[in-house]
Structure formats: C-alpha cells, structure tokens
Design a protein around this motif. Structure first.
Motif, PDB file in Angstrom:
ATOM      1  N   SER A  62      43.083  90.114   1.255  1.00 19.20           N
ATOM      2  CA  SER A  62      41.633  90.298   1.112  1.00 19.20           C
ATOM      3  C   SER A  62      40.819  89.245   1.848  1.00 19.20           C
ATOM      4  N   SER A  63      41.439  88.114   2.180  1.00 19.12           N
ATOM      5  CA  SER A  63      40.694  87.041   2.859  1.00 19.12           C
ATOM      6  C   SER A  63      40.569  87.252   4.365  1.00 19.12           C
ATOM      7  N   ILE A  64      41.278  88.247   4.920  1.00 21.78           N
ATOM      8  CA  ILE A  64      41.261  88.450   6.374  1.00 21.78           C
ATOM      9  C   ILE A  64      39.869  88.806   6.879  1.00 21.78           C
ATOM     10  N   SER A  65      39.233  89.790   6.252  1.00 24.01           N
ATOM     11  CA  SER A  65      37.932  90.245   6.754  1.00 24.01           C
ATOM     12  C   SER A  65      36.873  89.169   6.614  1.00 24.01           C
ATOM     13  N   ALA A  66      36.970  88.321   5.586  1.00 20.16           N
ATOM     14  CA  ALA A  66      36.012  87.222   5.443  1.00 20.16           C
ATOM     15  C   ALA A  66      36.165  86.241   6.596  1.00 20.16           C
ATOM     16  N   ALA A  67      37.400  86.014   7.030  1.00 23.63           N
ATOM     17  CA  ALA A  67      37.641  85.118   8.166  1.00 23.63           C
ATOM     18  C   ALA A  67      37.083  85.713   9.453  1.00 23.63           C
ATOM     19  N   THR A  68      37.268  87.012   9.633  1.00 24.84           N
ATOM     20  CA  THR A  68      36.705  87.674  10.822  1.00 24.84           C
ATOM     21  C   THR A  68      35.185  87.571  10.816  1.00 24.84           C
ATOM     22  N   SER A  69      34.584  87.820   9.663  1.00 26.12           N
ATOM     23  CA  SER A  69      33.124  87.714   9.543  1.00 26.12           C
ATOM     24  C   SER A  69      32.647  86.301   9.859  1.00 26.12           C
ATOM     25  N   ALA A  70      33.403  85.304   9.405  1.00 29.73           N
ATOM     26  CA  ALA A  70      33.035  83.907   9.666  1.00 29.73           C
ATOM     27  C   ALA A  70      33.081  83.613  11.164  1.00 29.73           C
ATOM     28  N   ALA A 321      36.542  78.383   2.280  1.00 29.69           N
ATOM     29  CA  ALA A 321      37.604  79.149   1.628  1.00 29.69           C
ATOM     30  C   ALA A 321      38.971  78.557   1.990  1.00 29.69           C
ATOM     31  N   PRO A 322      39.999  78.798   1.175  1.00 28.56           N
ATOM     32  CA  PRO A 322      41.335  78.292   1.511  1.00 28.56           C
ATOM     33  C   PRO A 322      41.726  78.700   2.923  1.00 28.56           C
ATOM     34  N   PHE A 323      42.328  77.774   3.649  1.00 24.99           N
ATOM     35  CA  PHE A 323      42.715  78.028   5.034  1.00 24.99           C
ATOM     36  C   PHE A 323      44.204  78.316   5.083  1.00 24.99           C
ATOM     37  N   ASP A 324      44.561  79.503   5.587  1.00 24.32           N
ATOM     38  CA  ASP A 324      45.972  79.885   5.656  1.00 24.32           C
ATOM     39  C   ASP A 324      46.198  80.810   6.847  1.00 24.32           C
ATOM     40  N   GLY A 325      47.362  81.429   6.899  1.00 25.82           N
ATOM     41  CA  GLY A 325      47.676  82.327   8.005  1.00 25.82           C
ATOM     42  C   GLY A 325      46.742  83.512   8.096  1.00 25.82           C
ATOM     43  N   ASN A 326      46.227  83.974   6.959  1.00 24.98           N
ATOM     44  CA  ASN A 326      45.275  85.082   6.984  1.00 24.98           C
ATOM     45  C   ASN A 326      43.977  84.681   7.677  1.00 24.98           C
ATOM     46  N   THR A 327      43.591  83.402   7.523  1.00 23.30           N
ATOM     47  CA  THR A 327      42.390  82.911   8.188  1.00 23.30           C
ATOM     48  C   THR A 327      42.581  82.935   9.695  1.00 23.30           C
TER      49      THR A 327
END
Length: 425
Positions: A62-70, A321-327
């Motif tokens: 679920s965190s992928i799209s937030a990273a793209t938006s960022a 937000a937490p930074f990981d591979g999804n980010t």
C-alpha cells in the motif's frame, strides 16, 4: 410601419458559412494536440492507478503509490515536465479483480485520466487489460512480473515494469545452483500466473526435474501449514518463493514454528527486508531473515545516489513515511513515467506517449538497461541478487540475465543519477 430585418442572400449566407469554417479551422490549428486528449491540458497531466490500499496485499504494497505521489510532488515543485504538473489519482481495489474493474472504469470514464500507471497485481490487472486496450488508454509499467504484459501485437499500449517472473525464477535458481550445487530445491508459489511463470524460470535454470516439490497457496487462505509441511517432508534445502510479502513472512514464520530452518530465496515482489521485519516482528524477524536471498533490479543499495535522493524526497514529500524497498519502487516508477512524458514532446498525446516508451530511448534508473522497444514491452531481462547480512539487504555482485532459453551471469550496469532525478526534456 413595422421594420423588417432583411433576409440574407444566398451569397451572403455562403460567405458567412465560409467565414465560420475558416474561424473553426483557425481555432483548431491554434489548439494544442493535448487539448483534445483526455487527462491533459496546458498546465496538468492526470494519470491514475489501482492499488491494494486494503485487503490481503495492502500490508506489503500500500505504500508504493504514496511514494510515487511523493516523487511527482518533487517534480512538480521543480516546474513539472514541459511546464505541466503531474496529478496522480490513486484508487483502492483491495487486490480484488471485481473491484479493479470498477475503479479503473471510474478512472477512465469519470476522472478521464491520460494513462493508467503501475496498476498492481497479476489477477487484478488482468481483469482490465482488454478494457484499457479497447479504450486506447496507455497502460504503463504494470506492477507485476507477469509475461502477459509483454504482448505488443495483442496489447500495443501495455508495458510491464517488474522484471518478469521467468527472469526472477531463473536468476534465483541459477544462483542457488552456483552457491550450493546439488541442493534439494523446492518452490512455493501463488496459485496464478505469478507462481506458474516463476516455476518456468526455475525449471529453465535447473531442468524439468530440478524441483523436488512445487506447492501453491491462495491469497484468500492465510494458512500455509500444509504447504510448508510438505516441503519439509520433501527434504527441501533451498526454498524459492513466488510470494507477496505477507506470504513470504508467513512461510518463514510457519517453518520456524516447525523448527525447520532451510534457506529462503524470494522474488522481488515478496523480498523486501524492512517490510518482512514488519510482519515478523523486531524480536524474531532479523534472526529469521539473516542470509535471506532476493532478486531486485532497482537501485536499492543503502548509500547509493538514487537511494539517498529518494530518502530526501520521502522525508520532504511523504511525511517521513518508513523508507523501504516499496519506496524505492514507487519513486522509480514515477521517474520512469516522468521520463516517458518528457520524451513524448511538448504537446504529448496518448499515441506519442506510447511511442516514447517504444523508442528505446528511455533509460530508467535500474541496475541493468531497460529493454523496451516496439517488439518488446518488458522492462528488464535481468536482475541482481541481494542478501541480508547483519540486518542490511544489499546486492552481492551476482547479476543474471535471461536470453531466450538460457540464463547467464553478467555485470551490472547501474544507471547514474543525473539532474537531481528530474528527467531532461
């Protein structure tokens, strides 16, 4: 006496009509191509996606799209692409194909997006593939390693993003064979195209008799006890996983409860260390994941230029937000779309956007060159191998490429960071 308005003569009417045509043609000529294309005007381009913000895949993705938006916010703050800001419309499908069909129709018919970007999931995105094709909507960088997206003749506007599961399966299996020749290898896979194509890759490297047992799971049943028990009974020494993150953690946790500790190798879709620790817990996660092997094709090395840029963007535009591979994944998707949009020209249309991806001129930010072309809609034909050591997941220098029916070791060719991560026009 009443005044009468003169009735125009036919000559006058013809002249007026001709003038109207000239005016209409002049207005059309002065309008930009973007004006007639859904989702884009002189100031904004709107793209949409379906993502599992809830449901069985939410905790892992679920965190992928937030990273793209960022990342898009970062680009917009620098002036956008060709002066246009990027608006990203994210809709939750719960990793349910029926929901995917509903939200994608909303994106196309109500939100009138310019393109669909990074729709996530093999079963979910497969349910809208024909619809997007029939409506001429660019279907860019699908978040799945299914080979379905690489069918240019049938789906000319669809492109994958992940290295496909055949590539990942073959690379992980070859690494296993290189590291421990003769080991008993087994596979646990999702009961769909994810698991099936991953198994094809494993057998490409090891042969049709190279897998001791192949077990499958369904995302609707959060219990893999029977599958892990069967793998233990088969004497598996190295288990290759075509699993999403939640089921990767479930497999390791279930095996640990049985007192069984084989080696684990996972697809990039289920191999992100911080996410897995989140599932398993800080007390036991790092212990169970020491030596954990995974495939990746993105710049996920701590301390690397891309990694550090994305950390800064995450801190400033993603509320820390937490930074990981999804980010890294989400921002890499954003970068590639921005690059395609830049290459599509100052007045892009859906057609020129697709042409830009097929041109072979996109670079991306992976550890190997992109493979997009008119006859190839897959992004990567190879992956690097990452291993967890001391709580750090990083590449170990082993990189494999799949060419037809062969898998071979190659040198990584990481794309350098340029222009602060803003694609040049």
């Amino acid at each position: 006496m009443r005044n009468h308005t003169p009735v125009p003569t036919r000559a006058v009417q013809a002249t007026a009509a001709a003038s109207a045509v000239v005016v209409a043609l002049t207005l059309t000529a002065c309008s930009s191509p973007a004006a007639a294309t859904p989702g884009i005007d002189d100031e904004t381009v709107k793209v949409g996606t379906h993502q599992p913000l809830t449901g069985p895949a939410a905790a892992g993705f679920s965190s992928i799209s937030a990273a793209t938006s960022a990342y898009f916010e970062y680009v917009n703050a620098q002036g956008g692409i060709h002066g246009r800001t990027i608006e990203y419309v994210v809709k939750d499908d719960g990793y349910n194909p029926a929901n995917t069909q509903s939200v994608v129709r909303e994106l196309v018919q109500e939100d009138e997006v310019f393109a669909i970007l990074n729709g996530l999931g093999t079963p979910t995105h497969s349910s809208v593939l024909d619809y997007l094709g029939q409506n001429g909507v660019p279907d860019l960088f699908v978040a799945s390693g299914s080979t379905t997206w690489n069918q240019p003749e049938e789906y000319p506007s669809t492109f994958g993003f992940n290295a496909d599961y055949v590539v990942e399966g073959a690379a992980l299996a070859q690494y296993a064979a290189d590291q421990k020749p003769g080991a008993v290898v087994c596979v646990l896979g999702q009961d769909d195209d994810f698991g099936e194509t991953f198994l094809q890759g494993v057998e490409l490297a090891l042969g049709s008799d190279g897998v001791a047992t192949y077990q499958t799971y369904s995302t609707s049943n959060e219990d893999v006890t029977a599958q892990i028990g069967a793998m233990k009974e088969a004497g598996c020494e190295i288990n290759l996983l075509a699993t999403i993150n939640g089921f990767t953690a479930m497999a390791l946790g279930t095996a640990a409860q049985m007192g069984w500790f084989p080696q684990w190798y996972a697809s990039s879709s289920g191999g992100d260390y911080p996410t897995l620790v989140g599932f398993l817990g800080e007390d036991v996660g790092p212990k169970l994941l020491e030596g954990f092997v995974s495939a990746n094709y993105l710049p996920n090395s701590p301390g690397g230029d891309w990694y550090e840029l994305f950390q800064r963007i995450n801190d400033e535009y993603n509320d820390g937000a937490p930074f990981d591979g999804n980010t890294v994944y989400g921002m890499s998707v954003g970068y590639l779309f921005a690059e395609a949009l830049a290459k599509a020209g100052e007045d892009p249309t859906r057609e020129t956007l697709v042409e830009a991806v097929e041109s072979g001129e996109l670079v991306g930010n992976g550890i190997l060159p992109l493979t997009f072309g008119a006859d190839d809609h897959a992004a990567y034909d190879g992956v690097g191998i990452a291993v967890v050591s001391g709580g750090v997941q990083d590449f170990v220098g082993a990189t494999y490429r799949v060419d037809g029916e062969s898998v071979s070791a190659v040198e990584a060719e990481p794309v350098p960071l340029e222009n602060d991560g803003i694609p040049a026009p």
